[in-house]
Design a protein around this motif. Structure first.
Motif, PDB file in Angstrom:
ATOM      1  N   PHE A 117       0.517 -13.335  -1.351  1.00  0.00           N
ATOM      2  CA  PHE A 117       1.481 -12.968  -0.311  1.00  0.00           C
ATOM      3  C   PHE A 117       2.456 -11.890  -0.799  1.00  0.00           C
ATOM      4  N   VAL A 118       2.887 -12.014  -2.029  1.00  0.00           N
ATOM      5  CA  VAL A 118       3.851 -11.045  -2.559  1.00  0.00           C
ATOM      6  C   VAL A 118       3.228  -9.653  -2.654  1.00  0.00           C
ATOM      7  N   LEU A 119       1.975  -9.579  -3.140  1.00  0.00           N
ATOM      8  CA  LEU A 119       1.325  -8.280  -3.283  1.00  0.00           C
ATOM      9  C   LEU A 119       0.952  -7.667  -1.939  1.00  0.00           C
ATOM     10  N   LEU A 120       0.449  -8.493  -1.031  1.00  0.00           N
ATOM     11  CA  LEU A 120      -0.029  -7.955   0.241  1.00  0.00           C
ATOM     12  C   LEU A 120       1.100  -7.664   1.220  1.00  0.00           C
ATOM     13  N   ILE A 121       2.114  -8.486   1.228  1.00  0.00           N
ATOM     14  CA  ILE A 121       3.195  -8.333   2.208  1.00  0.00           C
ATOM     15  C   ILE A 121       4.484  -7.856   1.547  1.00  0.00           C
ATOM     16  N   GLY A 122       4.888  -8.543   0.491  1.00  0.00           N
ATOM     17  CA  GLY A 122       6.160  -8.206  -0.143  1.00  0.00           C
ATOM     18  C   GLY A 122       6.195  -6.826  -0.754  1.00  0.00           C
ATOM     19  N   LEU A 123       5.088  -6.407  -1.366  1.00  0.00           N
ATOM     20  CA  LEU A 123       5.064  -5.106  -2.028  1.00  0.00           C
ATOM     21  C   LEU A 123       5.216  -3.950  -1.042  1.00  0.00           C
ATOM     22  N   PRO A 124       4.373  -3.823  -0.010  1.00  0.00           N
ATOM     23  CA  PRO A 124       4.556  -2.699   0.924  1.00  0.00           C
ATOM     24  C   PRO A 124       5.857  -2.775   1.716  1.00  0.00           C
ATOM     25  N   VAL A 125       6.179  -3.968   2.226  1.00  0.00           N
ATOM     26  CA  VAL A 125       7.394  -4.093   3.034  1.00  0.00           C
ATOM     27  C   VAL A 125       8.629  -3.854   2.175  1.00  0.00           C
ATOM     28  N   GLY A 126       8.653  -4.453   0.984  1.00  0.00           N
ATOM     29  CA  GLY A 126       9.800  -4.278   0.097  1.00  0.00           C
ATOM     30  C   GLY A 126       9.986  -2.826  -0.317  1.00  0.00           C
ATOM     31  N   TRP A 127       8.879  -2.125  -0.586  1.00  0.00           N
ATOM     32  CA  TRP A 127       8.971  -0.721  -0.981  1.00  0.00           C
ATOM     33  C   TRP A 127       9.460   0.140   0.178  1.00  0.00           C
ATOM     34  N   MET A 128       8.992  -0.161   1.379  1.00  0.00           N
ATOM     35  CA  MET A 128       9.466   0.582   2.548  1.00  0.00           C
ATOM     36  C   MET A 128      10.963   0.375   2.752  1.00  0.00           C
ATOM     37  N   VAL A 129      11.408  -0.858   2.658  1.00  0.00           N
ATOM     38  CA  VAL A 129      12.847  -1.150   2.835  1.00  0.00           C
ATOM     39  C   VAL A 129      13.660  -0.435   1.766  1.00  0.00           C
ATOM     40  N   LEU A 130      13.191  -0.472   0.521  1.00  0.00           N
ATOM     41  CA  LEU A 130      13.910   0.200  -0.562  1.00  0.00           C
ATOM     42  C   LEU A 130      14.003   1.695  -0.303  1.00  0.00           C
TER      43      LEU A 130
END
Length: 517
Positions: A317-330
């Protein structure tokens, strides 16, 4: 090294111990390697270099290593030097063909697939979960980077080996094996960092997972934390170079939230990816409906194949969702624009883990149907690809050919210009690129960015803006039909500049400089 098998809870579950391979594993890997090599090698042989790969070409083919180092510091690329040194070695052995430049990526991505297979057999415990892990990176959109002359394939391969090492740091394993796994984790993640700085993103995801495990078990594994921190030493070593490279403005001018959904669609949208995910989804639904319809299912029918440990499901979940979404937010919060699919390729590992989880819940009968479907997809792709011509497909030239005035300059963007000049050279003498026109903003210092590649004697020459405008009042402008070129297209339309040619990708305008004076 021997294979240690745990007693299976049902007849169809097969588990593997440390890193041994049984006959089925060997046959699976051998067959996959053949079906992997055909489409990937065909792409490496037949696809022309695009812009970023041409940057690799100019950096690697500098006459001296000192010149290569200068391009690394001042040129358009922002990667560590190890990839270029390795590619320079490979090209020196095999020659300057497209496939030779792409060979490191081909091997690195294959290593990712094999590493995930080992991981799938380790934590999924069945041959089908292993097969899922082996195939997912190839059939999805990220499989494109298995044959690109860039460092992403090597980075992913090292990351895959690191994940396998992380899985084998287990109290159930002998202390000697655990020490080797810790060493493997630290060294492979450090090597991944030496290929691409942004591997720090999935490494950060591993930090989160290890933190979750620490919270759940109330035990701090100091050696593991030390291994997970090892890539920071490589980052610190390359920091002076990275500082110089970071002075170059990033090529993207804007960032849209919709790029997040576009990334996910890019990852799953290839025909092979859609067929693969549809197969898994349909079989999973049939499996679930079948269980509900039976009041007294047999033991084999009722027994799920395997369940992923919670840490790996969380990592998925972290790699598939958290990584792209978190990077976009950052990026949005910091006002940066560094969001592009190739920076988020490790998300495919998250997709792999989650698909493994779904398949791990299937009964043995339905899991076998998934395996048959996967082999069918791979065989069909390999057969179709193998029957295609194995020759280089040159860039298209219709946008710059057969224009009304053959003596009039044709102004194109840097992407088209570098491609056409690389493959056609002096055969298109009227095609030019004027620095600062039809390109992304670049620094004023002529030793930076695109101008730095002029240090390579093989690089084509750019036209100076003032000299070009003085010499040519009239010239053709080739505009790509993309978001970044819309402003120029609208400007030319407001001027009433006539369109002399329209292709699938380009609009060609007959421009007079005197029209705006």
């Amino acid at each position: 090294m021997t294979l240690t098998a745990l007693p299976p809870p049902s007849p169809h579950i097969e588990t593997t111990g440390r890193l041994g391979l049984n006959r089925e594993d060997t046959l699976t890997i051998a067959l996959f390697t053949l079906l992997y090599a055909i489409p990937v090698a065909h792409s490496a042989v037949s696809r022309a270099f695009w812009l970023d790969e041409l940057f690799t070409y100019y950096i690697v083919t500098m006459p001296t290593w000192a010149g290569t180092w200068d391009l690394l510091r001042n040129g358009p690329d922002q990667n560590p030097p190890l990839f270029y040194a390795l590619t320079r070695l490979v090209v020196g052995v095999f020659g300057e063909s497209e496939w030779a430049f792409r060979l490191p990526a081909m091997i690195g991505y294959w290593l990712l697939c094999l590493s995930l297979y080992t991981l799938g057999r380790r934590i999924g415990q069945t041959s089908t979960t292993g097969l899922i892990a082996l195939v997912t990176p190839l059939v999805t959109g990220t499989g494109y980077y298995a044959s690109e002359a860039r460092p992403y394939g090597l980075m992913l391969g090292c990351l895959g080996v690191g994940l396998v090492s992380y899985a084998f740091i287990d109290p159930a394993e002998p202390p000697t094996w655990q020490r080797r796994a810790v060493l493997g984790l630290g060294s492979t993640l450090a090597l991944a960092m030496a290929f691409h700085y942004l591997v720090l993103l999935p490494i950060g995801c591993l930090w989160l997972v290890e933190g979750y495990r620490t919270w759940r078990t109330r035990q701090v594994r100091w050696r593991v934390w030390g291994a997970l921190a090892a890539p920071l030493a490589v980052l610190a070593y390359n920091w002076p170079l990275l500082t110089e490279q970071s002075k170059l403005p990033y090529w993207k001018m804007s960032l849209r939230w919709s790029e997040l959904s576009e990334f996910y669609w890019w990852m799953v949208s290839p025909l092979t990816g859609l067929a693969f995910l549809t197969l898994v989804a349909v079989v999973a639904v049939i499996d679930r409906l079948g269980r509900r319809s039976r009041h007294h299912p047999s033991q084999e029918e009722a027994q799920p194949s395997a369940k992923l440990p919670s840490e790996w499901l969380w990592l998925g979940f972290v790699l598939l969702i958290g990584l792209p979404v978190g990077w976009m937010v950052l990026m949005k919060v910091t006002g940066r624009t560094m969001f592009t699919p190739r920076y988020l390729l490790p998300a495919v590992v998250g997709l792999t883990l989650l698909v493994m989880y779904v398949v791990g819940q299937l009964t043995a009968h339905h899991a076998r149907w998934v395996a048959r479907g996967i082999w069918t997809i791979l065989a069909a792709v390999a057969l179709w690809t193998g029957l295609q011509p194995w020759q280089l497909v040159l860039p298209r030239t219709e946008a710059v050919s057969n224009l009304p005035d053959p003596n009039q300059p044709v102004l194109v963007d840097c992407v088209m210009y570098l491609q056409l000049k690389h493959y056609f050279g002096d055969q298109l003498p009227r095609v030019v690129h004027v620095f600062g026109v039809l390109t992304y903003p670049q620094p004023e210092d002529p030793s930076r960015g695109l101008r730095a590649i002029l240090g390579n004697p093989r690089a084509p020459r750019f036209e100076a803006p003032e000299a070009f405008r003085t010499a040519h009042d009239r010239y053709y402008i080739v505009c790509h039909k993309v978001h970044e070129a819309r402003g120029l297209i609208q400007y030319l339309e407001r001027l009433g500049t006539p369109v002399v040619k329209v292709t699938d990708e380009y609009l060609v305008y007959d421009f007079r400089w005197s029209d705006i004076e």
